[in-house]
Design an enzyme around this catalytic site. Structure first.
Site, PDB file in Angstrom:
ATOM      1  N   ASP A   1      37.026  34.815  42.923  1.00 31.11           N
ATOM      2  CA  ASP A   1      37.863  33.466  42.771  1.00 31.11           C
ATOM      3  C   ASP A   1      39.260  33.519  42.838  1.00 31.11           C
ATOM      4  OD1 ASP A   1      35.371  32.138  41.945  1.00 31.11           O
ATOM      5  OD2 ASP A   1      35.743  32.101  40.054  1.00 31.11           O
TER       6      ASP A   1
ATOM      7  N   LYS B   1      40.265  25.720  37.049  1.00 35.19           N
ATOM      8  CA  LYS B   1      39.484  24.977  38.007  1.00 35.19           C
ATOM      9  C   LYS B   1      38.014  24.688  37.318  1.00 35.19           C
ATOM     10  CE  LYS B   1      36.497  28.762  38.559  1.00 35.19           C
ATOM     11  NZ  LYS B   1      34.961  28.552  38.026  1.00 35.19           N
TER      12      LYS B   1
END
EC number: 2.7.1.148
Length: 291
Positions: free
Chosen positions: A146, A21
């Site tokens: 996350d 990401k």
């Protein structure tokens, strides 16, 4: 043979990506009494991935094969995710897991968290648990802040510690990601005395209008000057250069694949550089044909 055991035998293996990401912005708006920080960030996935192969069995054991050295199984997020899911669901099944590691560690690309999320999603299928995505996200949050975004699987505006997510459809540009020769500790940066923690929050409209700051940048560059050097070098190829997470990786935004590849080819003489395409839908769910 119960339903879960039968499913394991019928569908014994999966090979799935664990994508990276990018944080398109990262704002720190406060610090909680428990030490965690209140954040605002925007996540977008890219098509650069680790790969994991899962084979379910009836052994009851979780076994991981990886080329990573020096990470005990008890600390590895893949093993921890599998054991957490197994304990939560109360299943007797086990799994063999093979990790093909492509993403840099300590780079701000979320590789470990993505590995954990792919593990939760894959074993939920292979063990025929039928848990919904929100349940898997809640489990993921117990492993790291996350992990939920990788289970969520769509580009998003995030608040809280990063677990409050709102789908955000964004352009899917081409990126050049540079991997500086250093490992940045997230804990070190978030505990840095010079990190500003009381920044004003913004709105999604502010972000879309161009508010792309990363409030960790100054603290990172002070401690790791090579990160600042990498940003300066990338600035020769794009006016839009940013730090992802707490680094060390930095990236530039490009309007075409050709432009990104040309920059990457030039950079690769002196730096580790990767061309990546933005993805609003995680490559994990693309592989599973889910949305």
């Amino acid at each position: 043979m119960d339903r879960r055991e039968s499913s394991v035998m019928k569908s014994p293996s999966l090979r799935l990506p664990a994508p990276a990401k990018l944080n398109l912005t990262l704002r720190i708006t406060g610090r909680r009494p428990d030490g965690y920080h209140d954040l605002q960030t925007v996540f977008q996935f890219v098509d650069v991935c680790d790969w994991l192969e899962f084979r379910a069995d009836a052994s009851g054991e979780i076994r991981l094969q990886t080329s990573l050295a020096g990470v005990p199984a008890e600390r590895n997020l893949i093993v921890r995710a599998a054991r957490l899911l197994k304990e939560y669901a109360g299943v007797a099944a086990g799994a063999d897991i093979v990790l093909e590691k492509n993403l840099p560690m300590g780079g701000g690309l979320g590789g470990g968290s993505s590995n954990a999320a792919t593990t939760l999603v894959a074993l939920n299928r292979l063990w025929d648990l039928g848990l919904d995505r929100q349940t898997l996200m809640n489990l993921g949050l117990r492993l790291g802040a996350d992990v939920p975004i990788f289970v969520f699987g769509e580009g998003a505006w995030a608040e809280g510690v990063g677990e409050r997510l709102q789908v955000l459809e964004l352009p899917e540009p081409w990126y050049v990601i540079v991997v500086p020769p250093c490992h940045v500790s997230t804990a070190e940066i978030f505990n840095a005395p010079d990190l500003t923690r009381d920044n004003d929050p913004i709105t999604i409209a502010d972000f879309l209008a161009g508010s792309h700051q990363n409030h960790c940048l100054d603290a990172v560059v002070r401690r790791y000057p090579v990160v600042g050097e990498a940003m300066c070098v990338l600035g020769r190829y794009s006016r839009d250069v940013r730090l992802t997470g707490t680094g060390a990786c930095v990236y530039s935004v490009h309007g075409s694949e050709e432009e990104a590849k040309a920059a990457c080819d030039d950079l690769s003489r002196d730096w580790v550089a990767i061309v990546a395409s933005g993805r609003n839908l995680s490559p994990l769910y693309e592989a599973l044909n889910e949305r």
